[in-house]
Design an enzyme around this catalytic site. Structure first.
Site, PDB file in Angstrom:
ATOM      1  N   HIS A  76       0.953  -1.421  -0.187  1.00  0.00           N
ATOM      2  CA  HIS A  76      -0.193   0.085   0.021  1.00  0.00           C
ATOM      3  C   HIS A  76       0.854   1.233   0.053  1.00  0.00           C
ATOM      4  O   HIS A  76       0.319   2.480  -0.178  1.00  0.00           O
ATOM      5  CB  HIS A  76      -0.930  -0.010   1.233  1.00  0.00           C
ATOM      6  CG  HIS A  76      -0.472   0.336   2.592  1.00  0.00           C
ATOM      7  ND1 HIS A  76      -0.211  -0.736   3.430  1.00  0.00           N
ATOM      8  CD2 HIS A  76      -0.070   1.562   3.040  1.00  0.00           C
ATOM      9  CE1 HIS A  76       0.246  -0.023   4.613  1.00  0.00           C
ATOM     10  NE2 HIS A  76       0.346   1.277   4.419  1.00  0.00           N
ATOM     11  N   ASP A 124       0.010  -7.556   1.403  1.00  0.00           N
ATOM     12  CA  ASP A 124       0.369  -6.396   1.714  1.00  0.00           C
ATOM     13  C   ASP A 124       1.917  -6.279   1.756  1.00  0.00           C
ATOM     14  O   ASP A 124       2.583  -6.114   2.970  1.00  0.00           O
ATOM     15  CB  ASP A 124      -0.222  -5.622   2.899  1.00  0.00           C
ATOM     16  CG  ASP A 124       0.088  -4.091   2.833  1.00  0.00           C
ATOM     17  OD1 ASP A 124       0.520  -3.578   2.006  1.00  0.00           O
ATOM     18  OD2 ASP A 124      -0.487  -3.486   3.829  1.00  0.00           O
ATOM     19  N   GLY A 216       3.126   6.482   8.875  1.00  0.00           N
ATOM     20  CA  GLY A 216       4.492   6.859   8.669  1.00  0.00           C
ATOM     21  C   GLY A 216       5.282   5.639   8.720  1.00  0.00           C
ATOM     22  O   GLY A 216       6.378   5.521   8.482  1.00  0.00           O
ATOM     23  N   SER A 218       4.369   2.379   8.123  1.00  0.00           N
ATOM     24  CA  SER A 218       3.832   1.379   7.024  1.00  0.00           C
ATOM     25  C   SER A 218       5.261   0.986   6.547  1.00  0.00           C
ATOM     26  O   SER A 218       6.049   1.824   5.981  1.00  0.00           O
ATOM     27  CB  SER A 218       3.056   2.065   6.141  1.00  0.00           C
ATOM     28  OG  SER A 218       1.825   1.880   6.541  1.00  0.00           O
ATOM     29  N   GLY A 219       4.962  -0.249   6.216  1.00  0.00           N
ATOM     30  CA  GLY A 219       6.274  -0.952   5.167  1.00  0.00           C
ATOM     31  C   GLY A 219       7.547  -0.862   6.196  1.00  0.00           C
ATOM     32  O   GLY A 219       8.461  -2.062   5.786  1.00  0.00           O
TER      33      GLY A 219
END
Length: 268
Positions: A76, A124, A216, A218-219
């Site tokens: 995402h 994801d 912020g 994420s990932g």
């Protein structure tokens, strides 16, 4: 910039960071909730994924350096057109320490089953091919990936790291944050008064109390202690729309061990 998803009667939001121009993707919170400043380059596989707006770049997500030319992040974070770069060896987003390595992204591999309209379906995960290999040193190292299929026990010691918001709706920090985020077992996380059926087998949960990932983050990695070493067990994916550290709604991560074979097929 935020998209709120109805997930089995629970609102959840992805964890990428807000961008100055209108975007349809939602972001994870600005900083780790309940965290503290990390020591410089103490998580040497953590990267800052940044997008270009005008002549400047802005932090949007975290990620993990898993090979000299490859970064692992959340789907995402990169499923809409933009120009991205990766900053390796980063600590303070506003200061240049001389240890940073900036790499453009030459190709994005998003898992083919990823559905941008529903982060709750899973998948994801994305791999970024860098324009050139990173130089490994004491400040830049590769994240240790788990063996395929590994499931860690409830309450395994883990840390979430990132430049996400320190509280829901709060500001982004400049300095990399870290927070202890004990792993929540699948049985516990899928209890009816926790996430229930929203959390799939391909996900892993961490926290559930006063500490959490946020926009912020994420990932970025969920770093779990296994046999005396930290391995990247998860990729920060989503939190409750009621708040990043809402009780019994721990941060949800993509379980890396569920995607080892897919990653090998791409990188090899």
């Amino acid at each position: 910039m935020f998209r709120f998803l109805l997930l089995t009667s629970l609102a959840a939001m992805a964890l990428a960071e807000m961008r100055p121009e209108p975007r349809y993707i939602e972001d994870m919170s600005e900083r780790v909730v309940g965290g503290e400043d990390a020591q410089p380059n103490s998580w040497p596989w953590q990267i800052s994924l940044q997008y270009r707006s005008g002549s400047s770049y802005f932090h949007t997500c975290g990620g993990t350096l898993i090979a000299p030319g490859w970064v692992m992040t959340a789907a995402h974070c990169v499923d809409r057109p933009s120009t991205y770069r990766v900053v390796i060896g980063e600590h303070d987003l506003k200061k240049d320490s001389g240890k940073e390595q900036i790499k453009s992204v030459s190709k994005i591999h998003i898992h083919p089953n990823w559905n941008p309209s529903s982060v709750a379906q899973g998948w994801d995960i994305a791999l970024l091919r860098l324009s050139s290999d990173a130089t490994l040193n004491s400040d830049v190292k590769l994240g240790l990936l788990p063996p395929s299929g590994q499931i860690l026990p409830h309450n395994n010691v883990c840390y979430v790291t990132g430049w996400g918001r320190t509280y829901t709706g709060g500001p982004l920090p400049n300095i990399l944050q870290q927070a202890v985020l004990p792993l929540v077992g699948h049985k516990e996380c899928t209890a009816s008064d926790w996430w229930g059926s929203t959390v799939k087998d391909s996900m892993v949960c961490g926290g559930g109390g006063d500490k959490a990932g946020c926009n912020g983050d994420s990932g970025g990695p969920l770093n779990c202690l296994v046999n005396g070493r930290y391995q990247v067990t998860g990729i920060a994916s989503f939190v409750s729309g009621y708040g990043c550290n809402y009780p019994k709604k721990p941060t949800v991560f993509t379980r890396v061990s569920a995607y080892i074979n897919w990653m090998d097929s791409i990188m090899n």
